[in-house]
Design an enzyme around this catalytic site. Structure first.
Site, PDB file in Angstrom:
ATOM      1  N   ASP A 120       0.742  -0.907   0.254  1.00  0.00           N
ATOM      2  CA  ASP A 120       0.148  -0.040   0.226  1.00  0.00           C
ATOM      3  C   ASP A 120       0.557   1.310   0.380  1.00  0.00           C
ATOM      4  O   ASP A 120       2.101   1.106   0.314  1.00  0.00           O
ATOM      5  CB  ASP A 120      -0.903  -0.321   1.399  1.00  0.00           C
ATOM      6  CG  ASP A 120      -1.962  -0.957   0.706  1.00  0.00           C
ATOM      7  OD1 ASP A 120      -1.963  -1.471   0.341  1.00  0.00           O
ATOM      8  OD2 ASP A 120      -2.362  -1.555   2.710  1.00  0.00           O
ATOM      9  N   TYR A 146       6.372  -8.327   8.248  1.00  0.00           N
ATOM     10  CA  TYR A 146       6.388  -7.199   8.206  1.00  0.00           C
ATOM     11  C   TYR A 146       6.240  -6.693   9.794  1.00  0.00           C
ATOM     12  O   TYR A 146       6.194  -7.268  11.300  1.00  0.00           O
ATOM     13  CB  TYR A 146       4.567  -6.490   8.327  1.00  0.00           C
ATOM     14  CG  TYR A 146       4.436  -7.391   6.827  1.00  0.00           C
ATOM     15  CD1 TYR A 146       4.384  -6.419   5.764  1.00  0.00           C
ATOM     16  CD2 TYR A 146       3.858  -9.116   6.403  1.00  0.00           C
ATOM     17  CE1 TYR A 146       3.627  -7.033   4.234  1.00  0.00           C
ATOM     18  CE2 TYR A 146       3.502  -8.671   4.922  1.00  0.00           C
ATOM     19  CZ  TYR A 146       3.355  -7.647   4.381  1.00  0.00           C
ATOM     20  OH  TYR A 146       3.689  -7.699   2.742  1.00  0.00           O
ATOM     21  N   ASP A 154      -6.468   1.396   7.946  1.00  0.00           N
ATOM     22  CA  ASP A 154      -4.915   2.386   8.335  1.00  0.00           C
ATOM     23  C   ASP A 154      -5.372   3.604   8.122  1.00  0.00           C
ATOM     24  O   ASP A 154      -7.152   4.311   8.041  1.00  0.00           O
ATOM     25  CB  ASP A 154      -4.249   1.608   6.743  1.00  0.00           C
ATOM     26  CG  ASP A 154      -4.393   3.259   5.803  1.00  0.00           C
ATOM     27  OD1 ASP A 154      -5.075   3.913   5.767  1.00  0.00           O
ATOM     28  OD2 ASP A 154      -3.799   2.551   4.552  1.00  0.00           O
TER      29      ASP A 154
END
Length: 239
Positions: free
Chosen positions: A44, A72, A86
């Protein structure tokens, strides 16, 4: 598998604000016209970190590398839900955050280990009737639920300064960190959304030593081709 000279892999440290497609375009413009360039797993725009780029005939390895395990790290902001999953999205709800200990937060993360089935984020490239979900979301159309299966190998709570939880996870391909952040927030009773996200590794390839945007900008075509040629020794075992 053998490759001609203009082939290889580029480990790139994607900066925040860039799309994966932006990176592919930037690299493609530096190579001879018609050169194939692909990436192994979208990040993203909010996310930073490792983006594996395959060039020329090496793009045939894309599906294999894209399906590899990943690591991650980042932060989850508790007490907030957004429409994108997010912090860049529109706030849907806010809730008070209880005074959690790091141990309590770790127990919550541990509860999600193993096989995970969660809906793909509304703002994702998962397709419904040939169109990515984000196109439905952007038009205000109800987004169909698209469950996605993955495996969460480990998920560690590294630190907590309310309302932000620092974490690191190791997971299979197909894992949506935004969905896991929301799931953890729901279990904690206050909601959660991704604040920052960084991909540290894909399979055995690490972001450490990856080419940065500044490095790419300072490199000419010959330098880039030389770097690709030097990558073949690491890439060939993956075939």
């Amino acid at each position: 598998m053998t490759f001609p000279p203009l082939a290889g892999m580029l480990l790139f440290d994607k900066p925040e604000g860039w799309t994966s497609h932006d990176v592919v375009d930037a690299v493609r413009r530096m190579l001879p016209p018609g050169t194939k360039v692909g990436h192994c797993g979208t990040l993203d725009p909010l996310a930073t970190g490792l983006l594996l780029l395959l060039v020329g005939p090496a793009t045939r390895l894309q599906s294999k590398l894209q399906g590899a395990d990943k690591v991650y790290s980042g932060k989850i902001r508790l007490g907030v839900l957004t429409d994108t999953g997010d912090i860049t999205g529109k706030v849907v709800s806010e809730s008070p955050v209880p005074p959690f200990t790091l141990g309590e937060l770790q127990a919550c993360l541990d509860a999600h280990l193993g096989a995970v089935v969660l809906p793909a984020p509304a703002y994702s490239a998962v397709k419904h009737k040939g169109k990515p979900l984000y196109k439905y979301a952007r038009k205000g159309i109800e987004v169909p639920v698209k469950p996605r299966s993955s495996i969460l190998h480990s998920w560690a709570a590294l630190g907590y300064q309310a309302p932000d939880l620092e974490h690191r996870m190791s997971c299979s391909s197909g894992t949506y960190v935004r969905s896991l952040a929301e799931a953890a927030g729901k279990k904690l009773g206050c909601g959660g959304t991704v604040l920052t996200l960084r991909r540290e590794s894909i399979a055995s390839f690490s972001v450490e030593g990856a080419l940065t945007l500044e490095g790419l900008k300072s490199m000419d075509r010959k330098g880039l081709i030389d770097r690709l040629a030097g990558s073949l020794a690491a890439l060939l075992p993956a075939s």
